[in-house]
Design a protein around this motif. Structure first.
Motif, short mmCIF file in Angstrom:
data_model
loop_
_atom_site.label_atom_id
_atom_site.label_comp_id
_atom_site.label_asym_id
_atom_site.label_seq_id
_atom_site.Cartn_x
_atom_site.Cartn_y
_atom_site.Cartn_z
N LYS A 115 0.84 -1.20 0.00
CA LYS A 115 0.00 0.00 0.00
C LYS A 115 0.88 1.25 0.00
N GLY A 116 0.64 2.15 -0.95
CA GLY A 116 1.41 3.38 -1.05
C GLY A 116 2.62 3.27 -1.96
N GLN A 117 2.93 2.05 -2.43
CA GLN A 117 4.08 1.87 -3.33
C GLN A 117 3.76 2.45 -4.71
N THR A 118 4.73 3.15 -5.32
CA THR A 118 4.52 3.73 -6.65
C THR A 118 4.52 2.63 -7.69
N ILE A 119 3.48 2.58 -8.49
CA ILE A 119 3.34 1.52 -9.49
C ILE A 119 3.34 2.08 -10.92
N ALA A 120 3.15 3.40 -11.05
CA ALA A 120 3.11 4.00 -12.39
C ALA A 120 3.27 5.51 -12.26
N GLU A 121 3.34 6.18 -13.43
CA GLU A 121 3.37 7.64 -13.48
C GLU A 121 2.16 8.12 -14.27
N MET A 122 1.53 9.18 -13.76
CA MET A 122 0.32 9.68 -14.39
C MET A 122 0.60 10.18 -15.81
N GLY A 123 -0.41 9.97 -16.70
CA GLY A 123 -0.27 10.41 -18.10
C GLY A 123 -1.65 10.59 -18.72
N LYS A 124 -1.66 10.52 -20.08
CA LYS A 124 -2.91 10.69 -20.81
C LYS A 124 -3.03 9.73 -21.98
N THR A 125 -2.42 8.52 -21.86
CA THR A 125 -2.55 7.53 -22.93
C THR A 125 -4.01 7.11 -23.05
N ASP A 126 -4.51 7.18 -24.32
CA ASP A 126 -5.91 6.88 -24.61
C ASP A 126 -6.87 7.77 -23.81
N ALA A 127 -6.45 8.99 -23.54
CA ALA A 127 -7.32 9.93 -22.82
C ALA A 127 -7.17 11.31 -23.43
N ASP A 128 -8.14 12.20 -23.14
CA ASP A 128 -8.11 13.54 -23.72
C ASP A 128 -7.37 14.53 -22.84
N ARG A 129 -6.93 14.10 -21.66
CA ARG A 129 -6.19 14.97 -20.77
C ARG A 129 -5.40 14.13 -19.78
N VAL A 130 -4.48 14.73 -19.06
CA VAL A 130 -3.73 14.01 -18.02
C VAL A 130 -4.67 13.73 -16.85
#
Length: 270
Positions: free
Chosen positions: A234-249
Motif C-alpha cells: 500500500k502506497g508503493q509507486t506503481i506508475a506515473e500519471m499520463g494521458k494515454t488513450d485519454a483527452d487529458r492528463v
C-alpha cells in the motif's frame, strides 16, 4: 361337604390330606391378596396388581403439576416428555421415590417445582420421535480471506481533484486530475494481475488484486513501474500519471468488488 370314608386308617389319611389342601389355599389367600398382572415397564415380567389408591401421591392425581405413571414409563422417559431433568423429578418426589428405578404404574409424581424450589439442573430436550422432525445441523461459517468483506483503501495519487465523477454505465470509475509524471501508488497491498496496454481505451494500465473480493484499476498512465505477478505494498509507486488513450492528463481509477464496479469514493478516505 361330607367326608365319610369309614373309620379305617385309609379314611383318616384322606381326611388329613383334604384338610391340609384347604389350609394351604387359605394361607395363600391370606398372604398374597394381589393377583399377578403384566407390566410392560419390567420387560413383560408378571408382578402383583396394586390398587392405585394405595400408591404414593395418589391423592394428588389430576392436579396441576402432577402426573400419574402409565405402563411402560420410567422416571427418565417422563422427564424427557416434559422437558425436565430426571434428577429434578427424583428430588421433588424424594419422600416417596427412594429409588428412581422403581416406580409403579398408577403412582403420582410431582413434575413441577414445589414452592420455594426451582429446577436447578438443565432440562433435557424432548426426544424427537416423528420422522418428519429433524434437528437442524449446526451452522458452519465458511472460511474467508481476511478483510474480504471490506477493504480500507488509500488515495492512489497526491491529488484529490475529481475531474470525472463515477458513472457505473459510462466510465465505471473516477478520473483524478494531476500533472504528467505524478506518482500513481497502490491503494492497498496486493498482486499485479495485469500491466500493459492491451486493453483499448485504458492506455497504459495496471490492475491489482487485493483478495478474493477486491480489485483496483489504474489507467491512462504515461509509464508503468511494475510487472505482472509482482507483490506490491500500500502506497508503493506503481506508475506515473499520463494521458494515454485519454483527452487529458488524469488517472482513471476503478474499484471492483466481486467483478462489479463500485464507487471508489465509498472506499477512499474523505
Amino acid at each position: 361337604m361330607t367326608l365319610n370314608q369309614g373309620p379305617g386308617r385309609g379314611g383318616r389319611l384322606f381326611r388329613v390330606a383334604v384338610c391340609a389342601g384347604i389350609a394351604a389355599v387359605l394361607a395363600a389367600c391370606g398372604s398374597s391378596p394381589r393377583a399377578p398382572v403384566e407390566n410392560r415397564s419390567t420387560g413383560g415380567i408378571s408382578i402383583p396388581r396394586v390398587d392405585p389408591a394405595t400408591l404414593p401421591g395418589y391423592e394428588f392425581r389430576n392436579r396441576p403439576g402432577y402426573y400419574q405413571v402409565q405402563p411402560g414409563e420410567t422416571i427418565r422417559s417422563i422427564a424427557r416428555n416434559n422437558n425436565l431433568d430426571w434428577r429434578d423429578i427424583v428430588r421433588w418426589n424424594s419422600q416417596w421415590v427412594p429409588n428412581p428405578d422403581l416406580i409403579e404404574v398408577g403412582q403420582v409424581l410431582r413434575i413441577e417445582p414445589p414452592a420455594g424450589s426451582v429446577a436447578r439442573t438443565t432440562p433435557v430436550a424432548p426426544r424427537v420421535t416423528s420422522p418428519a422432525s429433524t434437528t437442524p445441523a449446526p451452522r458452519v461459517t465458511p472460511p474467508s480471506d481476511a478483510g474480504a468483506a471490506s477493504i480500507a483503501l488509500a488515495w492512489p495519487t497526491q491529488s484529490r481533484t475529481i475531474v470525472t465523477p463515477f458513472d457505473d454505465v459510462k466510465n465505471k470509475g473516477i478520473g483524478i486530475g494531476g500533472r504528467e509524471g505524478d506518482p500513481v501508488t497502490a491503494a492497498a497491498d496486493g498482486t499485479v494481475m495485469y500491466a500493459g496496454s492491451g486493453l483499448r481505451g485504458y492506455g497504459n494500465l495496471v490492475i491489482l488484486k487485493h483478495n478474493t473480493t477486491f480489485l483496483t484499476v489504474y489507467a491512462h498512465n504515461s509509464k508503468l513501474l511494475v510487472k505482472e505477478n509482482q507483490s506490491v505494498k500500500k502506497g508503493q509507486t506503481i506508475a506515473e500519471m499520463g494521458k494515454t488513450d485519454a483527452d487529458r492528463v488524469k488517472l482513471h481509477f476503478e474499484v471492483r468488488r466481486n467483478g462489479k464496479t463500485v464507487n471508489p469514493l465509498s472506499y477512499l478516505p474523505r
